[in-house]
Design a protein around this motif. Structure first.
Motif, PDB file in Angstrom:
ATOM      1  N   THR A 182       0.834  -1.197   0.000  1.00 45.32           N
ATOM      2  CA  THR A 182       0.000   0.000   0.000  1.00 45.32           C
ATOM      3  C   THR A 182       0.874   1.253   0.000  1.00 45.32           C
ATOM      4  O   THR A 182       0.586   2.224  -0.703  1.00 45.32           O
ATOM      5  CB  THR A 182      -0.920  -0.012   1.235  1.00 45.32           C
ATOM      6  N   ASP A 238      -5.975  -1.848  -4.739  1.00 46.56           N
ATOM      7  CA  ASP A 238      -5.227  -2.510  -3.668  1.00 46.56           C
ATOM      8  C   ASP A 238      -6.009  -3.728  -3.163  1.00 46.56           C
ATOM      9  O   ASP A 238      -7.230  -3.750  -3.240  1.00 46.56           O
ATOM     10  CB  ASP A 238      -5.041  -1.504  -2.525  1.00 46.56           C
ATOM     11  N   ASP A 239      -5.283  -4.694  -2.630  1.00 46.59           N
ATOM     12  CA  ASP A 239      -5.907  -5.886  -2.037  1.00 46.59           C
ATOM     13  C   ASP A 239      -6.905  -6.543  -2.978  1.00 46.59           C
ATOM     14  O   ASP A 239      -8.056  -6.806  -2.632  1.00 46.59           O
ATOM     15  CB  ASP A 239      -6.607  -5.512  -0.712  1.00 46.59           C
TER      16      ASP A 239
HETATM   17 MG    MG Z   1      -2.039  -2.948   2.056  1.00 45.70          MG
END
Ligand code: MG
Ligand code: ADP
Length: 475
Positions: A182, A238-239
């Motif tokens: 991140t 993200d993720d």
């Molecule tokens: Mg992360």
């Protein structure tokens, strides 16, 4: 013909429920039917594909029931322009009753939206609710400590910001929790913002992407949704493991993804696992994800942890010069907290908070007490055997010699070091350690511990050997 289409529509509404019907079927228009081919007009190609995939069979069956000679569906895309715009606007009005708010919203007029937060431009109230989580000011390249475990990821992130053209697409980061994925993505967002303020950069988690998608479906704003995501210059999700298995979201992501890649726009994706290890991932999406550059972030190393600790401690000291950690505390933490960066940071924060409370220098002993729970949980169960083996290896003597009777210094010293480390790193008693080191007496072990403790005061080579061995044994 239109009558039969109307009948088929009513039947579909009954089958699909009012919501799905309004989302997917109502916006379609019947264009004609010839030689078994039924032509429907959809507002976008995505919508056509979606309907075909999900409801195609049912539509055909119902059309046949209604008297059509229907063997195949073909979707045409409504021409861009007056009719579509009109359709969109009346749709908005019908949908949320807030026509005034949405009607003046031009999907492409997003003058000032440099960053994700404003990505919806003149956002309606509903859209404001969907604001992307703001970017974190701390997560920049300057604050990212580069070391062997992350240098490739760092270099590729830099490349996205400074590269002349899109050279790898998508850029896929993967690695365990708390290793900086991140951080790097947000650093890219900040970097691009500084370099090209006019670029539209959107950063959001896959969960937020899905949430927006579902909201757009509900609010019947799927067209805005698509326009928004297909007009960004850099999209970061993200993720992404989160959307695997969630079929419709995955589908939408896939189409967004393709549209952007075809336009040469940069995509950056992060996940906990490598693309192929993500459970429930769609095959097409998988091959797209693998088509770019896949970079993994490795678990932290001692050096990286120490460097990060030094950096954070120095930053902290700038504002709070009264808080002091004794020499060796950071090294101790780097050695003992063998976890991801987030945990390492957390340990330092706790220690600093404690230091602030007691108002004097924090020693290694205090550190050990304050963080005892954390240290225990990360401590590996070391055995005396393991220590003997590693020490023997380090000094290039055989295990048999370590255990044997020879007292020549080149063997006796490593043996003493092994005993010393066994005392330090295991909870074994002196007699126990003696037994395991070739059946020696506990007084021999005690002597070894004293001797090595003493020698450390003057022998720097010995100190280095010990530090090296502790690290090896810890890793
Ligand atoms: Mg992360
Ligand atoms: P991930 O997304 O991989 O789970 P994060 O990027 O959220 O991990 O990182 C967790 C925390 O550790 C954040 O506070 C981040 O700033 C910090 N961090 C991670 N890697 C580094 C690094 N190389 N240098 C400095 N801080 C880091």
């Amino acid at each position: 013909m239109n009558k039969s289409w109307g009948a088929a529509c009513r039947a579909l509404e009954g089958e699909l429920g009012a919501d799905a019907y309004k989302n997917w079927i109502a916006p379609l228009d019947l264009a004609g039917c010839e030689a078994g081919i039924v032509r429907l007009v959809a507002p976008t190609s995505f919508m056509g594909m979606w309907v075909e995939r999900n409801y195609g069979g049912r539509i055909l069956a119902l059309l046949r029931q209604a008297g059509f000679d229907a063997t195949r569906l073909v979707f045409d895309i409504a021409p861009q322009g007056a009719t579509t715009l009109h359709a969109q606007q009346t749709q908005h009005k019908k949908m949320d009753g807030k026509g005034a708010e949405t009607a003046d919203q031009e999907p492409h007029a997003r003058g000032a939206l440099p960053m994700a937060g404003n990505a919806f431009g003149k956002a309606s109230a509903a859209q404001k609710d969907l604001e992307t989580a703001a970017l974190d000011k701390r997560l920049t390249f300057e604050n990212f400590v580069v070391g062997a475990p992350n240098e490739l990821a760092y270099a590729s992130a830099k490349r996205v910001v400074h590269g002349q053209s899109v050279s790898f697409n998508p850029l896929f980061f993967y690695g365990g929790v708390g290793l900086g994925k991140t951080h790097l993505m947000q650093a890219i967002a900040w970097g691009i913002r500084a370099q090209r303020p006019e670029a539209h950069v959107v950063y959001l988690t896959a969960e937020q992407f899905m949430y927006r998608f579902v909201q757009a479906l509900r609010a019947r704003k799927i067209i805005d949704f698509k326009d928004l995501f297909r007009s960004v210059d850099v999209l970061m999700i993200d993720d992404v493991q989160f959307i695997a298995g969630k079929d419709s979201t995955q589908d939408e992501f896939f189409h967004t993804f393709n549209a952007l890649i075809d336009q040469g726009k940069q995509i950056v994706v992060a996940a906990h696992q490598a693309p192929s290890a993500i459970e429930g991932i769609d095959e097409r999406l998988l091959s797209r994800l693998q088509g770019g550059l896949v970079v993994d972030l490795h678990p932290t190393s001692y050096d990286l942890r120490l460097e990060i600790l030094k950096r954070k401690y120095a930053m902290f000291q700038k504002d709070h010069s009264t808080v002091r950690l004794a020499p060796g505390v950071l090294e101790f933490l780097a050695e003992r907290v063998q976890s991801n960066v987030r945990v390492v940071e957390g340990a330092l924060n706790r220690l600093i908070a404690f230091a602030g409370l007691i108002g004097r220098e924090v020693s290694v002993e205090i550190t050990e007490q304050v963080l005892s729970d954390l240290l225990r949980s990360t401590e590996r169960r070391l055995t005396v055997d393991e220590i003997l083996r590693k020490v023997a290896e380090h000094f290039n003597v055989s295990l048999a010699e370590m255990m044997g009777p020879r007292r020549a210094r080149m063997i006796a010293r490593p043996r003493q070091i092994a005993m010393y480390l066994a005392k330090e790193l295991t909870s074994k008693s002196l007699p126990d350690i003696g037994r395991r080191c070739g059946n020696r007496d506990h007084t021999t072990v005690l002597h070894a511990v004293k001797r090595i403790t003493e020698l450390q005061k003057t022998d720097t080579q010995l100190c280095e050997d010990l530090a090296h061995l502790r690290r090896r044994l810890a890793g």
